[in-house]
Design a protein around this motif. Structure first.
Motif, PDB file in Angstrom:
ATOM      1  N   TYR A 246      35.343  32.118  47.771  1.00  0.00           N
ATOM      2  CA  TYR A 246      35.279  33.199  46.791  1.00  0.00           C
ATOM      3  C   TYR A 246      36.680  33.774  46.584  1.00  0.00           C
ATOM      4  CZ  TYR A 246      30.172  33.283  46.940  1.00  0.00           C
ATOM      5  OH  TYR A 246      28.847  32.947  46.841  1.00  0.00           O
ATOM      6  N   VAL A 247      36.920  34.243  45.358  1.00  0.00           N
ATOM      7  CA  VAL A 247      38.193  34.894  45.019  1.00  0.00           C
ATOM      8  C   VAL A 247      37.866  36.213  44.341  1.00  0.00           C
ATOM      9  CG1 VAL A 247      40.353  34.753  43.753  1.00  0.00           C
ATOM     10  CG2 VAL A 247      39.350  32.667  44.734  1.00  0.00           C
ATOM     11  N   ALA A 248      38.235  37.316  44.990  1.00  0.00           N
ATOM     12  CA  ALA A 248      37.999  38.657  44.437  1.00  0.00           C
ATOM     13  C   ALA A 248      39.280  39.159  43.778  1.00  0.00           C
ATOM     14  CB  ALA A 248      37.574  39.617  45.543  1.00  0.00           C
ATOM     15  N   ILE A 249      39.138  39.749  42.582  1.00  0.00           N
ATOM     16  CA  ILE A 249      40.298  40.265  41.859  1.00  0.00           C
ATOM     17  C   ILE A 249      40.100  41.751  41.576  1.00  0.00           C
ATOM     18  CG2 ILE A 249      41.659  40.137  39.733  1.00  0.00           C
ATOM     19  CD1 ILE A 249      41.087  37.204  39.569  1.00  0.00           C
ATOM     20  N   GLU A 250      41.076  42.551  41.964  1.00  0.00           N
ATOM     21  CA  GLU A 250      41.112  43.971  41.629  1.00  0.00           C
ATOM     22  C   GLU A 250      42.175  44.203  40.573  1.00  0.00           C
ATOM     23  OE1 GLU A 250      39.580  47.276  42.865  1.00  0.00           O
ATOM     24  OE2 GLU A 250      38.171  45.623  42.619  1.00  0.00           O
ATOM     25  N   LEU A 251      41.808  44.894  39.495  1.00  0.00           N
ATOM     26  CA  LEU A 251      42.707  45.124  38.372  1.00  0.00           C
ATOM     27  C   LEU A 251      43.316  46.519  38.447  1.00  0.00           C
ATOM     28  CD1 LEU A 251      40.320  43.697  35.626  1.00  0.00           C
ATOM     29  CD2 LEU A 251      42.244  42.503  36.685  1.00  0.00           C
ATOM     30  N   LYS A 252      44.631  46.599  38.264  1.00  0.00           N
ATOM     31  CA  LYS A 252      45.329  47.878  38.284  1.00  0.00           C
ATOM     32  C   LYS A 252      46.260  47.971  37.080  1.00  0.00           C
ATOM     33  CE  LYS A 252      43.479  49.032  42.202  1.00  0.00           C
ATOM     34  NZ  LYS A 252      42.456  50.114  42.234  1.00  0.00           N
ATOM     35  N   MET A 253      46.241  49.129  36.431  1.00  0.00           N
ATOM     36  CA  MET A 253      47.144  49.366  35.300  1.00  0.00           C
ATOM     37  C   MET A 253      48.395  50.120  35.741  1.00  0.00           C
ATOM     38  SD  MET A 253      45.843  47.923  32.640  1.00  0.00           S
ATOM     39  CE  MET A 253      46.424  48.696  31.121  1.00  0.00           C
TER      40      MET A 253
END
Length: 353
Positions: A246-253
């Motif tokens: 699994y690959v988890a991605i957290e998005l940040k601006m």
């Protein structure tokens, strides 16, 4: 034996099997024809190079050769003067016939023209040719990957994979993750937040999967994890077919902050416990930020035992940033009016007796 005496489903299954074999043979034949054609082009280009070096052949000789070859083989295309010059450039770019047969002869001629037109370094050409072969890129995708400078972006993310993943998975994972990720296909407002970025990526999931690379399968957005009776939500969850994890991605601006690694460490641990199959490899986390300081990112991952990468994204330049502000417009208008008034005064003075 009559049609009626065939066992139920036998004919249909036999027909499907024959269709599969015919299609497979067609693909092999097409690949073989392509390979032989490109090897022929390389041999022609090599001959032209040798004659240029020994006999001083110039452009006029190539033009004459093109006319004679087209006259001799009127039903075959590919012998224009322009294409013969490409063949010469092709042979010059790849002097090793073994590499030609192993790699560039396996991709279509038009792919090779893209490599010749867009790249000057032989190492980069070889890398893109190999990637195109392995990933089955179309000509347009190959051109897009070159324009986005994938060769330079691959493997540049700050990670702790060398400590947290076994070989050879650590090297493979490092090469699969880019920095930065180009997200120019999105349309976002100037005040967009993480949720806006996430929604836009879901809307354009095919483009995002192309940017992520081959092997990523989308699992879900705001993926729910329940830990000790509390709910937690991962921005984007994928499964990588080659890495088997699994690959988890957290998005940040925003730019990267050290606390982001702690949150991702929690997500990776939870996914390993709740979702990971015994045959799966350890879950990988990717923190995707607007910007990062490499030293801060490396410190943040130093004592983290979960495999985490910190990378950046490149969004399209907003239209609002390109438009002048109201103040700028007012200043421009005032300047234009002042110039007009001055010009009128000069005309009036010139007309006075």
């Amino acid at each position: 034996m009559s049609d009626r005496s065939l066992p139920s489903g036998l004919y249909e299954q036999t027909l499907l099997d024959l269709k599969r074999r015919i299609r497979s043979a067609q693909v092999r034949a097409a690949l073989a024809v392509n390979q032989e054609l490109i090897l022929l082009y390389w041999q022609i280009g090599q001959t032209i190079l040798e004659q240029q070096q020994r006999e001083g052949w110039g452009t006029k000789v190539i033009d004459r050769l093109a006319r004679d070859l087209k006259q001799e083989f009127p039903t075959l295309g590919g012998f224009s003067a322009r294409n013969l010059k490409y063949m010469r450039a092709f042979a010059e770019a790849y002097p090793d016939p073994a590499f030609v047969q192993r790699c560039v002869a396996q991709i279509p001629w038009r792919h090779n023209l893209v490599l010749l037109d867009k790249l000057k370094q032989s190492e980069e050409r070889a890398w893109y040719a190999q990637q195109s072969l392995e990933n089955g890129w179309s000509r347009d995708v190959l051109a897009l990957q070159i324009e986005s400078n994938l060769y330079r972006r691959q493997g540049n993310a700050v990670t702790n994979f060398d400590r947290t993943l076994p070989q050879p998975q650590s090297d493979l994972a490092q090469q699969l993750i880019k920095d930065p990720y180009h997200l120019e296909f999105l349309t976002l407002g100037k005040e967009a937040q993480e949720r806006d970025l996430e929604a836009a990526l879901i809307t354009h999931i095919r483009d995002f999967l192309l940017e992520l690379g081959v092997g990523f399968a989308f699992v879900g957005s705001q993926y729910r994890l329940e830990v000790a009776g509390e709910e937690f939500f991962v921005d984007l969850l994928f499964y990588h077919l080659k890495l088997r994890c699994y690959v988890a991605i957290e998005l940040k601006m925003t730019a990267f902050k050290p606390e982001y690694s702690g949150k991702m460490n929690f997500y990776v641990a939870a996914i390993d416990d709740l979702l990971r199959h015994p045959s799966d490899n350890p879950t990988i986390g990717i923190i995707l930020c607007r910007d990062k300081n490499k030293t801060i990112a490396e410190y943040a991952l130093r004592n983290v035992n979960s495999p985490i990468a910190i990378s950046t994204h490149r969004l399209p330049k907003q239209l609002e940033d390109q438009l002048p502000t109201i103040e700028q417009l007012e200043m421009e208008i005032n300047t234009v009016l002042s110039d007009l008034v001055e010009q009128v005064e000069q005309v009036e003075q010139a007309e006075r007796p």
